[in-house]
Write an enzyme that holds these catalytic residues in place. Sequence first.
Site, PDB file in Angstrom:
ATOM      1  N   VAL A   1       3.919  11.867   6.966  1.00  0.00           N
ATOM      2  CA  VAL A   1       3.764  12.673   8.202  1.00  0.00           C
ATOM      3  C   VAL A   1       5.270  13.560   8.456  1.00  0.00           C
ATOM      4  O   VAL A   1       4.906  14.607   8.808  1.00  0.00           O
ATOM      5  CB  VAL A   1       3.648  11.867   9.525  1.00  0.00           C
ATOM      6  CG1 VAL A   1       4.736  10.947   9.816  1.00  0.00           C
ATOM      7  CG2 VAL A   1       3.278  12.611  10.656  1.00  0.00           C
TER       8      VAL A   1
ATOM      9  N   ASP B   1      -8.759  19.434   4.790  1.00  0.00           N
ATOM     10  CA  ASP B   1      -7.899  18.708   5.842  1.00  0.00           C
ATOM     11  C   ASP B   1      -8.080  17.177   5.410  1.00  0.00           C
ATOM     12  O   ASP B   1      -8.955  16.570   5.206  1.00  0.00           O
ATOM     13  CB  ASP B   1      -8.353  18.855   7.258  1.00  0.00           C
ATOM     14  CG  ASP B   1      -7.450  18.513   8.301  1.00  0.00           C
ATOM     15  OD1 ASP B   1      -6.303  18.558   8.110  1.00  0.00           O
ATOM     16  OD2 ASP B   1      -7.971  18.025   9.440  1.00  0.00           O
TER      17      ASP B   1
ATOM     18  N   ASN C   1       9.850  17.766  -1.679  1.00  0.00           N
ATOM     19  CA  ASN C   1      10.323  18.872  -0.765  1.00  0.00           C
ATOM     20  C   ASN C   1      11.666  18.264  -0.182  1.00  0.00           C
ATOM     21  O   ASN C   1      12.268  17.411  -0.519  1.00  0.00           O
ATOM     22  CB  ASN C   1       9.373  18.665   0.564  1.00  0.00           C
ATOM     23  CG  ASN C   1       9.506  19.963   1.267  1.00  0.00           C
ATOM     24  OD1 ASN C   1      10.076  20.952   0.891  1.00  0.00           O
ATOM     25  ND2 ASN C   1       8.988  19.720   2.610  1.00  0.00           N
ATOM     26  N   LYS C   2      12.124  19.384   0.625  1.00  0.00           N
ATOM     27  CA  LYS C   2      13.491  19.158   1.129  1.00  0.00           C
ATOM     28  C   LYS C   2      14.732  18.898   0.159  1.00  0.00           C
ATOM     29  O   LYS C   2      15.615  17.957   0.322  1.00  0.00           O
ATOM     30  CB  LYS C   2      13.425  18.217   2.134  1.00  0.00           C
ATOM     31  CG  LYS C   2      12.339  18.253   3.291  1.00  0.00           C
ATOM     32  CD  LYS C   2      12.377  17.466   4.438  1.00  0.00           C
ATOM     33  CE  LYS C   2      11.178  17.360   5.334  1.00  0.00           C
ATOM     34  NZ  LYS C   2      11.087  16.404   6.441  1.00  0.00           N
TER      35      LYS C   2
ATOM     36  N   ASP D   1      17.058  20.887  -0.347  1.00  0.00           N
ATOM     37  CA  ASP D   1      18.171  21.166   0.337  1.00  0.00           C
ATOM     38  C   ASP D   1      18.963  20.181   0.943  1.00  0.00           C
ATOM     39  O   ASP D   1      20.281  20.030   1.220  1.00  0.00           O
ATOM     40  CB  ASP D   1      17.884  22.375   1.253  1.00  0.00           C
ATOM     41  CG  ASP D   1      17.062  21.875   2.117  1.00  0.00           C
ATOM     42  OD1 ASP D   1      15.714  21.654   1.847  1.00  0.00           O
ATOM     43  OD2 ASP D   1      17.245  21.725   3.641  1.00  0.00           O
TER      44      ASP D   1
ATOM     45  N   GLY E   1     -30.723 -26.621  -2.147  1.00  0.00           N
ATOM     46  CA  GLY E   1     -30.056 -27.521  -1.241  1.00  0.00           C
ATOM     47  C   GLY E   1     -29.955 -28.863  -2.179  1.00  0.00           C
ATOM     48  O   GLY E   1     -30.182 -29.182  -3.207  1.00  0.00           O
TER      49      GLY E   1
ATOM     50  N   GLY F   1     -35.938 -31.509   0.572  1.00  0.00           N
ATOM     51  CA  GLY F   1     -37.194 -31.137   0.703  1.00  0.00           C
ATOM     52  C   GLY F   1     -37.744 -29.886   0.075  1.00  0.00           C
ATOM     53  O   GLY F   1     -38.855 -29.072   0.307  1.00  0.00           O
TER      54      GLY F   1
ATOM     55  N   SER G   1     -38.879 -29.391  -3.252  1.00  0.00           N
ATOM     56  CA  SER G   1     -39.978 -29.247  -4.022  1.00  0.00           C
ATOM     57  C   SER G   1     -41.283 -29.299  -2.814  1.00  0.00           C
ATOM     58  O   SER G   1     -42.203 -28.871  -3.188  1.00  0.00           O
ATOM     59  CB  SER G   1     -39.961 -30.509  -4.851  1.00  0.00           C
ATOM     60  OG  SER G   1     -39.092 -30.297  -5.837  1.00  0.00           O
TER      61      SER G   1
ATOM     62  N   SER H   1     -29.168 -25.998  -7.525  1.00  0.00           N
ATOM     63  CA  SER H   1     -28.379 -24.911  -7.682  1.00  0.00           C
ATOM     64  C   SER H   1     -27.049 -25.034  -7.215  1.00  0.00           C
ATOM     65  O   SER H   1     -26.897 -24.214  -5.806  1.00  0.00           O
ATOM     66  CB  SER H   1     -29.057 -23.595  -7.579  1.00  0.00           C
ATOM     67  OG  SER H   1     -29.833 -23.611  -6.656  1.00  0.00           O
TER      68      SER H   1
END
Length: 639
Positions: free
Chosen positions: A30, A104, A159-160, A162, A464, A469, A471, A538
């Site tokens: 900024v 912007d 920049n700057k 200087d 599960g 349960g 199957s 699984s």
Amino acid sequence: MNMILPTASISATPNGTTRPQVRIVIVGHVDHGKSTLVGRLLHETGSLPDGKLEMLKAVSARRGMPFEWSFLLDALQTERDQGITIDTTQIRFRTRSRDVVLIDAPGHAEFLRNMITGASQADGAVLIIDALEGVRSQTRRHGYLLHLLGVKQVAVVVNKMDRVDFSADRFKEISDEISAHLIGLGVTPTAVVPISARDGDGVAEHTPRIGWYKGPTVVEALDALEPAPPLAELPLRLPVQAIYKFDDRRIVAGRIESGSLKSGDEIVIMPTGKIAKIKTVESWPVTPVNGPQGAGRSVGITLDRELFLERGDIIGHSGQSPRDTRRIRARIFWLHDKPLTTGEQILIRLGTKESRATVVAIEKAIDPGALSNEENTAIARNHVGEIDISLAQPVATDPYTDNPRTGRLVIEVNGRIAGGGLVLSVDAGRPAVPIDIVPVESALRPDERSARYHHNGAVVWLTGLPGSGKSTLARALERRLFGNGGSPILLDGDTFRAGLNSDLGFSPQDRAENIRRLAEVATHLARNGHIAIVAAVSPSTADRAAARRIADSAFREVYVATPAEVCETRDPKGHYAKARSGGLPSFTGITNDYQPPTGNELTIDTSNRSVSDATDAIERMLAATGILFDELIDLAANI
């Protein structure tokens, strides 16, 4: 300010010639002098209204303050004195051979929203650094921001100068550091320029104080940026908006997003791949029209043959058509209050096309305010991320790098816009098929099967603990759907291990392969219109995620979350007892290696629900997620 930017990359001059137009964004800390540089550029390129500079200097004098070049930018953004209003929809200036439009960048989140969900796309960027402060953490974050957006042309301005007595050594130190950072992100700086924006050194001309520098000025660096190809030079893309019947004409209407067309052109309609020739190009009030019609024009066309087209199809020239796919990878900006997670059901809009979709993977989910490399597994509000999306039906699209007009998407959740993004690639996450393998499709179309069965194909994956349960529910659901005229097929994990997967053990690698094979078979059935009901422990989250990727949008995961102590008291196959005695050393119910799902479509605890009630819940979930049609639901209600 909100930028309203043109989409063309060629602009007209007063004498009727055209000049390339580039869109750039200037980013930086900024306090590093962004506004001062913009003000200086506007002055040095002669882009200010007559008398504006003198007026601002007079205003500064009346207020007893020294004039600053940043006042020029302020004057274009706000009303600095009563009666002075400047249009700020565009900030423009001209180099020797380019028209430059500034985009912007008010903040990380706002800028990402503009760039990813808006209509504009930066061709290049200027990254500004304070010579005294050097490369700051925010400087690095801005570099990462440009990387996220795919901006490849970046000119760095130190920049700057200087403030460091125009030290060549200090400039080289900063140049080496920022160049290494950008190159590590895949962005090679087009130039690194030492300047003093306040005094004008290096902005539009070389001065004695930077005599040791032999590279381009800022204006020359901008002049070297390559604009995006004009839309007229890209391949034809005509998204179909509607089809109208006039007398004996069937007119396909839409707006040409890129390229051009004329009568007699051979075209292909995607994603179906149907080929035809343009018979006439229709317009209003005079029709038909002759000659090429280009990007931005709304037209109607008639074809030389009767073809079925629908809203959302995209018309291109033969040999230059968009890709048809059911899987895309996108970089998105998320706007919804609820974070986006894997397995989420969403609606995707690509131009005039919409399709239900499933999020099958999330990567690189980050907070743009922090812009760090720390990744999350979900995309929170105002965050950005890359996702793999599985579409319920084929769509035609382009990666945004190939065509910015057709490579953007909008996401809806429950009728609300929830995000937007850029298409990075199509067929994301799919392994390459060997060149000598030619898959053979079924002779029956999916819509033929769904018309008979009153449902779409699906993979219902019940996971599960053993004895939870799975199957029992799978068999009850199979019987229910079949009795209502559907086409369910049960795939039980133990049954597969007794046959197709009998060569596999229970190592992590074998378990992963077991799930992969189950998923491939189930997905093949789903693609052919059946509902494959998989009952498999699984236990691994990663293995189930792989199954979801294979099945794409057909996948519906049901977690049968019966407590472990209830499962062990049931012990329908005697596995718990055998495991307790040491006979099954890798049994999931005892070793506590089950990983419960988090992104599943439904959770059922069978310890407190009847089989019929649990089956009802699965049916309701399948109906709510677009698998079961109303006809099948009505049949079930009447039985």
